[in-house]
Design a protein around this motif. Structure first.
Motif, PDB file in Angstrom:
ATOM      1  N   PRO A  37       0.806  -1.234   0.000  1.00  0.00           N
ATOM      2  CA  PRO A  37       0.000   0.000   0.000  1.00  0.00           C
ATOM      3  C   PRO A  37       0.837   1.281   0.000  1.00  0.00           C
ATOM      4  O   PRO A  37       0.503   2.234  -0.699  1.00  0.00           O
ATOM      5  CB  PRO A  37      -0.841  -0.113   1.273  1.00  0.00           C
ATOM      6  N   GLU A  38       1.952   1.283   0.727  1.00  0.00           N
ATOM      7  CA  GLU A  38       2.781   2.502   0.766  1.00  0.00           C
ATOM      8  C   GLU A  38       3.430   2.779  -0.591  1.00  0.00           C
ATOM      9  O   GLU A  38       3.875   3.895  -0.853  1.00  0.00           O
ATOM     10  CB  GLU A  38       3.830   2.434   1.877  1.00  0.00           C
ATOM     11  N   GLY A  39       3.461   1.783  -1.468  1.00  0.00           N
ATOM     12  CA  GLY A  39       4.063   1.964  -2.787  1.00  0.00           C
ATOM     13  C   GLY A  39       3.073   2.290  -3.898  1.00  0.00           C
ATOM     14  O   GLY A  39       3.471   2.493  -5.040  1.00  0.00           O
ATOM     15  N   ILE A  40       1.781   2.353  -3.579  1.00  0.00           N
ATOM     16  CA  ILE A  40       0.783   2.647  -4.622  1.00  0.00           C
ATOM     17  C   ILE A  40       0.944   4.102  -5.063  1.00  0.00           C
ATOM     18  O   ILE A  40       1.010   5.013  -4.233  1.00  0.00           O
ATOM     19  CB  ILE A  40      -0.653   2.377  -4.118  1.00  0.00           C
ATOM     20  N   HIS A  41       1.029   4.309  -6.362  1.00  0.00           N
ATOM     21  CA  HIS A  41       1.248   5.643  -6.935  1.00  0.00           C
ATOM     22  C   HIS A  41       0.669   5.675  -8.351  1.00  0.00           C
ATOM     23  O   HIS A  41       0.295   4.642  -8.898  1.00  0.00           O
ATOM     24  CB  HIS A  41       2.751   5.953  -6.969  1.00  0.00           C
ATOM     25  N   LEU A  42       0.643   6.854  -8.925  1.00  0.00           N
ATOM     26  CA  LEU A  42       0.210   7.046 -10.312  1.00  0.00           C
ATOM     27  C   LEU A  42       1.453   7.336 -11.145  1.00  0.00           C
ATOM     28  O   LEU A  42       2.064   8.398 -11.009  1.00  0.00           O
ATOM     29  CB  LEU A  42      -0.786   8.206 -10.395  1.00  0.00           C
ATOM     30  N   THR A  43       1.860   6.382 -11.969  1.00  0.00           N
ATOM     31  CA  THR A  43       3.065   6.546 -12.792  1.00  0.00           C
ATOM     32  C   THR A  43       2.792   7.479 -13.967  1.00  0.00           C
ATOM     33  O   THR A  43       1.818   7.305 -14.696  1.00  0.00           O
ATOM     34  CB  THR A  43       3.547   5.182 -13.326  1.00  0.00           C
ATOM     35  N   LEU A  44       3.678   8.456 -14.137  1.00  0.00           N
ATOM     36  CA  LEU A  44       3.611   9.357 -15.294  1.00  0.00           C
ATOM     37  C   LEU A  44       4.584   8.909 -16.382  1.00  0.00           C
ATOM     38  O   LEU A  44       4.309   9.048 -17.561  1.00  0.00           O
ATOM     39  CB  LEU A  44       3.925  10.792 -14.863  1.00  0.00           C
ATOM     40  N   LYS A  45       5.754   8.368 -15.956  1.00  0.00           N
ATOM     41  CA  LYS A  45       6.750   7.893 -16.924  1.00  0.00           C
ATOM     42  C   LYS A  45       7.741   6.982 -16.211  1.00  0.00           C
ATOM     43  O   LYS A  45       8.267   7.335 -15.162  1.00  0.00           O
ATOM     44  CB  LYS A  45       7.509   9.084 -17.538  1.00  0.00           C
ATOM     45  N   PHE A  46       7.951   5.797 -16.783  1.00  0.00           N
ATOM     46  CA  PHE A  46       8.972   4.886 -16.278  1.00  0.00           C
ATOM     47  C   PHE A  46      10.196   5.023 -17.168  1.00  0.00           C
ATOM     48  O   PHE A  46      10.090   4.913 -18.387  1.00  0.00           O
ATOM     49  CB  PHE A  46       8.453   3.436 -16.274  1.00  0.00           C
ATOM     50  N   PHE A  47      11.359   5.292 -16.561  1.00  0.00           N
ATOM     51  CA  PHE A  47      12.585   5.507 -17.335  1.00  0.00           C
ATOM     52  C   PHE A  47      13.478   4.278 -17.394  1.00  0.00           C
ATOM     53  O   PHE A  47      14.261   4.132 -18.317  1.00  0.00           O
ATOM     54  CB  PHE A  47      13.395   6.669 -16.736  1.00  0.00           C
ATOM     55  N   GLY A  48      13.419   3.425 -16.397  1.00  0.00           N
ATOM     56  CA  GLY A  48      14.342   2.296 -16.322  1.00  0.00           C
ATOM     57  C   GLY A  48      15.667   2.743 -15.737  1.00  0.00           C
ATOM     58  O   GLY A  48      15.730   3.730 -14.992  1.00  0.00           O
ATOM     59  N   GLU A  49      16.737   2.027 -16.088  1.00  0.00           N
ATOM     60  CA  GLU A  49      18.075   2.340 -15.564  1.00  0.00           C
ATOM     61  C   GLU A  49      18.605   3.608 -16.235  1.00  0.00           C
ATOM     62  O   GLU A  49      18.707   3.674 -17.457  1.00  0.00           O
ATOM     63  CB  GLU A  49      19.034   1.174 -15.828  1.00  0.00           C
ATOM     64  N   VAL A  50      18.954   4.598 -15.411  1.00  0.00           N
ATOM     65  CA  VAL A  50      19.387   5.903 -15.924  1.00  0.00           C
ATOM     66  C   VAL A  50      20.737   6.266 -15.309  1.00  0.00           C
ATOM     67  O   VAL A  50      20.880   6.244 -14.081  1.00  0.00           O
ATOM     68  CB  VAL A  50      18.341   7.004 -15.563  1.00  0.00           C
ATOM     69  N   PRO A  51      21.735   6.618 -16.149  1.00  0.00           N
ATOM     70  CA  PRO A  51      23.021   7.077 -15.603  1.00  0.00           C
ATOM     71  C   PRO A  51      22.852   8.422 -14.886  1.00  0.00           C
ATOM     72  O   PRO A  51      21.951   9.205 -15.220  1.00  0.00           O
ATOM     73  CB  PRO A  51      23.920   7.221 -16.827  1.00  0.00           C
ATOM     74  N   GLU A  52      23.722   8.709 -13.932  1.00  0.00           N
ATOM     75  CA  GLU A  52      23.607   9.914 -13.097  1.00  0.00           C
ATOM     76  C   GLU A  52      23.568  11.208 -13.922  1.00  0.00           C
ATOM     77  O   GLU A  52      22.763  12.093 -13.644  1.00  0.00           O
ATOM     78  CB  GLU A  52      24.750   9.957 -12.074  1.00  0.00           C
ATOM     79  N   GLU A  53      24.413  11.308 -14.952  1.00  0.00           N
ATOM     80  CA  GLU A  53      24.436  12.551 -15.749  1.00  0.00           C
ATOM     81  C   GLU A  53      23.112  12.770 -16.493  1.00  0.00           C
ATOM     82  O   GLU A  53      22.657  13.898 -16.677  1.00  0.00           O
ATOM     83  CB  GLU A  53      25.635  12.612 -16.701  1.00  0.00           C
TER      84      GLU A  53
END
Length: 191
Positions: A37-53
């Motif tokens: 339940p604490e993780g339920i959210h409305l996703t706007l965009k999933f990016f996946g693995e993203v480098p820091e820059e």
């Protein structure tokens, strides 16, 4: 590298009510992996693995869109219960939303467009605002679960509380055996 997604978080009292709904649906003993339940959210965009820059570039792109769009508060109510892709072969159980959906869709589309030059293609499927409650893992007792979902649909199930959304959040997701842990990386006010 960080596994990132952009989302709208929900107030604790709404998550509590969704937890009660999950508990009621779980009584069917269908084989479902329920979202914590604490993780339920409305996703706007999933990016996946993203480098820091690239994360820094994403943050700048989000800030630029919000500065230009000035969306203001978003108001919703949780209403409806359903499944993806369809009731004959359900894989995801979700709760729907009503309220500022046109405003939300416009904001989501402008964010999607801002991410294209950064190497994140636009989602091919239409944006359908929903809150994922669980993922169906096997056909075991699926018919019992679908009958229960149909009961909720017939009753026009909803949570009557108004939800005012003041921010969107860039989350980092860390996968664990007991479920993903979401940590806010950056909050972006909508007003």
């Amino acid at each position: 590298m960080a596994r990132l997604f952009l989302a709208i978080s929900l107030p604790a009292k709404i998550k509590e009510k969704l937890k009660s709904l999950q508990e009621d649906l779980a009584k069917t003993q269908a084989h479902v992996r329920w979202v914590r339940p604490e993780g339920i959210h409305l996703t706007l965009k999933f990016f996946g693995e993203v480098p820091e820059e690239k994360t820094t570039q994403l943050i700048k792109a989000i800030e630029k869109v919000l500065e230009r769009e000035k969306p203001g508060l978003l108001r919703f109510k949780v209403k409806d219960l359903g499944v993806f892709p369809n009731p004959r072969s359900p894989r995801v159980i979700w709760a729907g939303l009503e309220g500022d959906l046109v405003k939300l869709a416009k904001l989501q589309r402008h964010l999607e467009e801002a991410f294209i030059p950064l190497g994140f293609p636009m989602e091919k499927r239409a944006f359908v605002p929903h809150l994922t409650l669980g993922r169906i893992k096997s056909p075991r007792k699926r018919n019992v679960l679908m009958a229960k979902v149909a009961d909720y649909q017939e009753k026009n199930w909803s949570i009557p509380d108004d939800i005012e959304i003041e921010e969107i959040v860039l989350y980092e997701s860390k996968l664990h055996p007991e479920g993903a842990i979401y940590t806010p990386r950056k909050r972006f006010p909508l007003t």
